[in-house]
Design an enzyme around this catalytic site. Sequence first.
Site, PDB file in Angstrom:
ATOM      1  N   VAL A  63       0.845  -1.193   0.000  1.00 53.06           N
ATOM      2  CA  VAL A  63       0.000   0.000   0.000  1.00 53.06           C
ATOM      3  C   VAL A  63       0.884   1.248   0.000  1.00 53.06           C
ATOM      4  O   VAL A  63       1.857   1.329   0.758  1.00 53.06           O
ATOM      5  CB  VAL A  63      -0.890   0.029   1.274  1.00 53.06           C
ATOM      6  CG1 VAL A  63      -1.770   1.266   1.295  1.00 53.06           C
ATOM      7  CG2 VAL A  63      -1.704  -1.245   1.389  1.00 53.06           C
ATOM      8  N   CYS A  64       0.529   2.227  -0.840  1.00 49.97           N
ATOM      9  CA  CYS A  64       1.182   3.537  -0.807  1.00 49.97           C
ATOM     10  C   CYS A  64       0.087   4.603  -0.776  1.00 49.97           C
ATOM     11  O   CYS A  64      -1.028   4.325  -0.350  1.00 49.97           O
ATOM     12  CB  CYS A  64       2.121   3.705  -2.005  1.00 49.97           C
ATOM     13  SG  CYS A  64       1.283   3.734  -3.603  1.00 49.97           S
ATOM     14  N   TYR A  65       0.370   5.801  -1.217  1.00 53.39           N
ATOM     15  CA  TYR A  65      -0.619   6.878  -1.186  1.00 53.39           C
ATOM     16  C   TYR A  65      -1.751   6.649  -2.196  1.00 53.39           C
ATOM     17  O   TYR A  65      -2.917   6.680  -1.848  1.00 53.39           O
ATOM     18  CB  TYR A  65       0.038   8.227  -1.500  1.00 53.39           C
ATOM     19  CG  TYR A  65       0.982   8.701  -0.436  1.00 53.39           C
ATOM     20  CD1 TYR A  65       0.515   9.362   0.695  1.00 53.39           C
ATOM     21  CD2 TYR A  65       2.352   8.478  -0.557  1.00 53.39           C
ATOM     22  CE1 TYR A  65       1.387   9.798   1.675  1.00 53.39           C
ATOM     23  CE2 TYR A  65       3.228   8.909   0.425  1.00 53.39           C
ATOM     24  CZ  TYR A  65       2.742   9.565   1.535  1.00 53.39           C
ATOM     25  OH  TYR A  65       3.614   9.989   2.502  1.00 53.39           O
ATOM     26  N   GLY A  67      -1.313   4.282  -5.153  1.00 49.55           N
ATOM     27  CA  GLY A  67      -1.172   3.057  -5.934  1.00 49.55           C
ATOM     28  C   GLY A  67      -0.080   3.068  -6.977  1.00 49.55           C
ATOM     29  O   GLY A  67      -0.002   2.161  -7.799  1.00 49.55           O
ATOM     30  N   PHE A  92      -3.808   3.960  -0.310  1.00 44.87           N
ATOM     31  CA  PHE A  92      -4.510   4.215   0.944  1.00 44.87           C
ATOM     32  C   PHE A  92      -5.704   5.143   0.732  1.00 44.87           C
ATOM     33  O   PHE A  92      -6.743   4.974   1.380  1.00 44.87           O
ATOM     34  CB  PHE A  92      -3.563   4.811   1.991  1.00 44.87           C
ATOM     35  CG  PHE A  92      -4.273   5.205   3.251  1.00 44.87           C
ATOM     36  CD1 PHE A  92      -4.661   4.240   4.164  1.00 44.87           C
ATOM     37  CD2 PHE A  92      -4.591   6.524   3.507  1.00 44.87           C
ATOM     38  CE1 PHE A  92      -5.348   4.589   5.327  1.00 44.87           C
ATOM     39  CE2 PHE A  92      -5.271   6.885   4.659  1.00 44.87           C
ATOM     40  CZ  PHE A  92      -5.649   5.912   5.570  1.00 44.87           C
TER      41      PHE A  92
END
Length: 106
Positions: A63-65, A67, A92
């Site tokens: 998971v990042c900000y 994708g 996220f």
Amino acid sequence: MTDFKRIAPDQAHALREQGAVLVDIRDPETFATRHISGSRHLDNHSIADFIAQADLDKPLVVVCYHGNSSQSAAAYLVGQGFSDVYSLDGGFELWRATYPDDTTQG
């Protein structure tokens, strides 16, 4: 070698319910502010220990900000021997919009 797969929040939610590990690669301050419940923070300082202790065959969702960065991290983790790796599309932010009550502070 297996490649990572991109998945939507509903698929990631189902995988987590089945025991997948969620790792969040956003910066530590942002992770501390709010993250997916049960996810683990992963950065350059913790990745070696994480890899050494991980079950390489257990599903892993990155998971990042939004994708984008998670795709590079997912590819890296596949290269480190993980066999079932996913990148969360929308990151996220989309998870929070989809599952607002399934995030945690701290």
